[in-house]
Motif scaffolding. Sequence first.
Motif, PDB file in Angstrom:
ATOM      1  N   SER A 663       0.824  -1.214   0.000  1.00 60.87           N
ATOM      2  CA  SER A 663       0.000   0.000   0.000  1.00 60.87           C
ATOM      3  C   SER A 663       0.854   1.259   0.000  1.00 60.87           C
ATOM      4  CB  SER A 663      -0.936  -0.004   1.216  1.00 60.87           C
ATOM      5  OG  SER A 663      -1.853  -1.071   1.119  1.00 60.87           O
ATOM      6  N   LEU A 664       1.935   1.272   0.761  1.00 60.47           N
ATOM      7  CA  LEU A 664       2.832   2.423   0.766  1.00 60.47           C
ATOM      8  C   LEU A 664       3.506   2.592  -0.589  1.00 60.47           C
ATOM      9  CD1 LEU A 664       4.451   1.931   4.294  1.00 60.47           C
ATOM     10  CD2 LEU A 664       2.903   3.797   3.619  1.00 60.47           C
ATOM     11  N   ALA A 665       3.918   1.483  -1.190  1.00 63.74           N
ATOM     12  CA  ALA A 665       4.549   1.558  -2.504  1.00 63.74           C
ATOM     13  C   ALA A 665       3.583   2.112  -3.544  1.00 63.74           C
ATOM     14  CB  ALA A 665       5.041   0.169  -2.926  1.00 63.74           C
ATOM     15  N   GLU A 666       2.309   1.765  -3.422  1.00 61.91           N
ATOM     16  CA  GLU A 666       1.315   2.231  -4.390  1.00 61.91           C
ATOM     17  C   GLU A 666       0.951   3.694  -4.186  1.00 61.91           C
ATOM     18  OE1 GLU A 666      -1.066  -1.932  -5.365  1.00 61.91           O
ATOM     19  OE2 GLU A 666      -1.655  -0.745  -3.610  1.00 61.91           O
ATOM     20  N   MET A 667       1.085   4.199  -2.955  1.00 62.36           N
ATOM     21  CA  MET A 667       0.729   5.593  -2.691  1.00 62.36           C
ATOM     22  C   MET A 667       1.809   6.570  -3.130  1.00 62.36           C
ATOM     23  SD  MET A 667      -1.325   5.727   0.949  1.00 62.36           S
ATOM     24  CE  MET A 667      -2.038   7.352   0.622  1.00 62.36           C
ATOM     25  N   ALA A 668       3.046   6.115  -3.202  1.00 69.75           N
ATOM     26  CA  ALA A 668       4.143   7.014  -3.577  1.00 69.75           C
ATOM     27  C   ALA A 668       4.109   7.312  -5.068  1.00 69.75           C
ATOM     28  CB  ALA A 668       5.482   6.384  -3.206  1.00 69.75           C
ATOM     29  N   SER A 669       4.664   8.456  -5.437  1.00 63.53           N
ATOM     30  CA  SER A 669       4.727   8.865  -6.839  1.00 63.53           C
ATOM     31  C   SER A 669       6.034   9.614  -7.058  1.00 63.53           C
ATOM     32  CB  SER A 669       3.532   9.760  -7.179  1.00 63.53           C
ATOM     33  OG  SER A 669       3.638  11.008  -6.514  1.00 63.53           O
ATOM     34  N   PRO A 670       6.416   9.875  -8.316  1.00 64.19           N
ATOM     35  CA  PRO A 670       7.650  10.631  -8.550  1.00 64.19           C
ATOM     36  C   PRO A 670       7.643  12.003  -7.900  1.00 64.19           C
ATOM     37  CG  PRO A 670       6.938   9.559 -10.571  1.00 64.19           C
ATOM     38  CD  PRO A 670       5.843   9.357  -9.573  1.00 64.19           C
ATOM     39  N   LEU A 674       7.164   9.298   0.711  1.00 65.58           N
ATOM     40  CA  LEU A 674       6.575   9.074   2.029  1.00 65.58           C
ATOM     41  C   LEU A 674       7.673   8.794   3.046  1.00 65.58           C
ATOM     42  CD1 LEU A 674       3.590   6.752   1.017  1.00 65.58           C
ATOM     43  CD2 LEU A 674       3.410   9.107   1.833  1.00 65.58           C
ATOM     44  N   GLU A 675       7.585   9.468   4.175  1.00 64.50           N
ATOM     45  CA  GLU A 675       8.485   9.243   5.309  1.00 64.50           C
ATOM     46  C   GLU A 675       7.656   8.534   6.363  1.00 64.50           C
ATOM     47  OE1 GLU A 675      12.306   9.666   6.837  1.00 64.50           O
ATOM     48  OE2 GLU A 675      11.707  11.107   5.291  1.00 64.50           O
ATOM     49  N   VAL A 676       7.962   7.248   6.631  1.00 62.09           N
ATOM     50  CA  VAL A 676       7.099   6.409   7.477  1.00 62.09           C
ATOM     51  C   VAL A 676       7.909   5.831   8.621  1.00 62.09           C
ATOM     52  CG1 VAL A 676       5.707   4.304   7.545  1.00 62.09           C
ATOM     53  CG2 VAL A 676       5.563   5.848   5.571  1.00 62.09           C
ATOM     54  N   GLU A 677       7.298   5.816   9.808  1.00 63.75           N
ATOM     55  CA  GLU A 677       7.902   5.169  10.972  1.00 63.75           C
ATOM     56  C   GLU A 677       6.901   4.165  11.534  1.00 63.75           C
ATOM     57  OE1 GLU A 677       9.872   6.231  15.351  1.00 63.75           O
ATOM     58  OE2 GLU A 677       9.288   7.832  13.953  1.00 63.75           O
ATOM     59  N   LEU A 678       7.365   2.914  11.665  1.00 67.02           N
ATOM     60  CA  LEU A 678       6.489   1.859  12.176  1.00 67.02           C
ATOM     61  C   LEU A 678       6.821   1.588  13.635  1.00 67.02           C
ATOM     62  CD1 LEU A 678       6.409  -0.720   9.238  1.00 67.02           C
ATOM     63  CD2 LEU A 678       4.827   1.132   9.749  1.00 67.02           C
ATOM     64  N   PRO A 679       5.904   1.874  14.548  1.00 64.44           N
ATOM     65  CA  PRO A 679       6.143   1.642  15.973  1.00 64.44           C
ATOM     66  C   PRO A 679       5.920   0.179  16.328  1.00 64.44           C
ATOM     67  CG  PRO A 679       3.972   2.597  15.654  1.00 64.44           C
ATOM     68  CD  PRO A 679       4.587   2.493  14.298  1.00 64.44           C
ATOM     69  N   SER A 680       6.849  -0.681  15.945  1.00 61.12           N
ATOM     70  CA  SER A 680       6.650  -2.114  16.146  1.00 61.12           C
ATOM     71  C   SER A 680       7.966  -2.804  16.402  1.00 61.12           C
ATOM     72  CB  SER A 680       5.985  -2.726  14.903  1.00 61.12           C
ATOM     73  OG  SER A 680       5.976  -4.132  15.000  1.00 61.12           O
ATOM     74  N   THR A 720       4.515  11.159   7.002  1.00 62.73           N
ATOM     75  CA  THR A 720       4.211  12.412   6.301  1.00 62.73           C
ATOM     76  C   THR A 720       4.712  12.313   4.862  1.00 62.73           C
ATOM     77  OG1 THR A 720       6.307  13.337   7.066  1.00 62.73           O
ATOM     78  CG2 THR A 720       4.337  13.839   8.379  1.00 62.73           C
ATOM     79  N   PRO A 721       4.160  13.140   3.973  1.00 66.35           N
ATOM     80  CA  PRO A 721       4.654  13.155   2.592  1.00 66.35           C
ATOM     81  C   PRO A 721       5.962  13.924   2.487  1.00 66.35           C
ATOM     82  CG  PRO A 721       2.904  14.762   2.854  1.00 66.35           C
ATOM     83  CD  PRO A 721       2.997  14.028   4.159  1.00 66.35           C
ATOM     84  N   GLY A 725      10.037  12.112  -3.726  1.00 65.81           N
ATOM     85  CA  GLY A 725       9.605  10.898  -4.401  1.00 65.81           C
ATOM     86  C   GLY A 725      10.221   9.629  -3.856  1.00 65.81           C
ATOM     87  N   VAL A 726      10.757   9.668  -2.638  1.00 70.87           N
ATOM     88  CA  VAL A 726      11.419   8.507  -2.041  1.00 70.87           C
ATOM     89  C   VAL A 726      10.533   7.911  -0.950  1.00 70.87           C
ATOM     90  CG1 VAL A 726      13.418   7.723  -0.709  1.00 70.87           C
ATOM     91  CG2 VAL A 726      13.705   9.380  -2.566  1.00 70.87           C
ATOM     92  N   VAL A 727      10.460   6.579  -0.910  1.00 71.67           N
ATOM     93  CA  VAL A 727       9.759   5.879   0.172  1.00 71.67           C
ATOM     94  C   VAL A 727      10.803   5.483   1.215  1.00 71.67           C
ATOM     95  CG1 VAL A 727       8.344   3.897   0.801  1.00 71.67           C
ATOM     96  CG2 VAL A 727       8.027   4.991  -1.417  1.00 71.67           C
TER      97      VAL A 727
END
Length: 755
Positions: A663-670, A674-680, A720-721, A725-727
């Motif tokens: 899902s994260l890969a599909e939401m990103a675009s050139p 997306l800057e994502v932190e997983l609390p796990s 956050t976005p 264009g980098v995930v």
Amino acid sequence: MSLADSDRELVVEELGRDPTPAEAALFENLWSEHCAYRSSRPLLSAFESEGEQVVVGPGDDAAVVELPSHDDAGTNSVDGTEREGEGDSEDDGDSTYITMGIESHNHPSYVDPFDGAATGVGGIVRDTLSMGAYPIALADSLYFGEFDREHSQYLFDGVVEGISHYGNCIGVPTVAGSVDFHAKYEGNPLVNVACVGLLEEDRLVTAEAQQPGNKLVLVGNATGRDGLGGASFASEDLAEDAETEDRPAVQVGDPYAEKLLIEANEVLIEEDLIESARDLGAAGLGGASSELVAKGGLGARIDLDRVHQREPNMNALEILLAESQERMCYEVEPENVDRVAEIAERFDLGCSVIGEVTDGNYVCSFEGSEARRASDDSSGDDGEPRERETVVDVDASFLGDGAPMNDLPAEDPPRPDVDRPTADLEAAFESVVSSPNTASKRWVYRQYDHEVGVRTSVPPGDDAAVMAIRECGTGLAISSGAAPNWTEAAPLEGAKAIALENATNLAAKGATPLAAVDCLNGGNPEKPDVYGGFKQIVDGLADMCSALSIPVVGGNVSLYNDSVAGPIPPTPTLAVVGTKAGYDAPPLEATPEGELLLVGDLAMASDSYRLGGSEYLAQFSGSDRFPALPESPAAFVDALAEISDDEATRAVHDVSHGGLAVSLAEMASPAVGLEVELPSEDPAGALFHEQPGRALVQTTDPDGLRAAVPDETPVVSIGTPTGDGVVRIETGEQTLELGSEAVRELRNTIERELE
């Protein structure tokens, strides 16, 4: 074709004599699993099919559902703005209806992938026509063996070409669907096609004969010998030589004739010339005409010689059971027959008055070509009129409903052990995101014309398609698919998850579910473990659809999907529609502003991940329990639909196949990364588990979103976005970082291989 001994005994007892060859073949086809649902009908009562919106439920060619009106929304254009002359529609007292239907063409698509898939489209479109509706959208859900197998790619390529050719030629957009690859479909692919039609209340026609004395008129292509025994063929396991030996059972489609039939049907309905209608599908003319009169508690008298034919010397059985395509059977009042013939001629379609409705038995007579050749005036050697042969004389209701139901033993399939693999996180991310199951399906849907008809507001490639129903100012969202990994791992829970995922897809576009149709695919029901898995997918779909208040208004069952490769996974394709005011919907891709929140992830809240049924386990050969489902799925779906329509929402995407990673890969675009932190503490579990009933929402009002969701629904801010264009995914153990172009290259697996 041969009638089973036990069935023959019942027929002999009912008729008081041995059946004729034509009767025996007709009973064999109409009492087959494909037509009579002998193994599945006892289970189907689990579905709830009623509701205020349901006009015609299960049992007809297609279901009919009333759409809510949103005319007061003032958004009657695709871009959501009111245009001159497009304000509130004038209220003429008629409600706006849609039809919904779904069918399978599984065995034919293995034998001949192009024609098998194409004629599947043609059949479900004619089911739509027979209700008085105009087809406006198609959805295809396709299942093949492992993608890296040459034979799988051959079937895949042929099926997609067949669907695109037929759908594009008839001018009906294919806007939704799914594609899955799984080793157990290698010897038996599945091709499930759904169709949505549109009609006003006063156009509704059913497949129930109305009045003795009315004529039966056959309109469309001439009858040939193609598709003989197709219903029987669909009710047995595929043999090793099926691709050559069973080719005569596959129909051959002519989409240009179907387009003419669509337009002719429209004129016939507009002029109110049709009393009832049935398309010619399984069991051909014999199936359509006998079912039509049986539903009205009536009979018919049919002269088989009057059927317009394209091949010489056809016998009675061939005329009765050939499944030649692009044909409709209409009930017409006598005074309207000439006008129907004129309209058929206008559209260059064949037309035959083949008989009439009676209050007696279903009777078919035949003189035969040899008799016609012997005498031009159809008289015998003594000059007397030649006596016609009665080849069928049975009670129509017994023919249609007399088949005894099967009482089969069922065993619960074994539950998998817990055996979670360990894999490098970056390698796992790349493997899951590039899997053909989760990769981009652009190669498929770019072959379909999804804009014809100028109703498509949200095209394929999103969570759900959205069609503009300007007649009542309503956006109609459509989602269709299943998940063989889920239902193989846990048939009951997996089927529940499929229903919830399809509803989540609709809600991600701001729509609330309205109704559903299902296509229940299983293996040989005579095997207790196979039948047990099939029973569980029925119960799972029924339970979740009930919890979501989605009536299941129709469907199709396809069993005996076994081959030398073994049975398929139990596969419950669900096609669901939902409605919303207007036609706008939030995009799937992230935008430059707004916080990214994960809504509904039970595991994220507890750090207790279940990976059962996931693409991660499929890639790395493991097993696990299936994820838990939300306790209040309806509340989640309703809340997500409300959130998706909120003005602060910038993007929405469901989380399902492939988990959060995909899902994260599909939401990103050139343009937007997306800057994502997983609390796990378990990053693999967090990234790859596939619990349904989750969504990523980008919003400028996080507090408002939290207030809108039910108390029991977790909401976690994860990122956050960015403008590069980098995930970037920070897991605590390591950081994954891929540019959007690299991600897109991973997701182009299918296109890269097939072009």
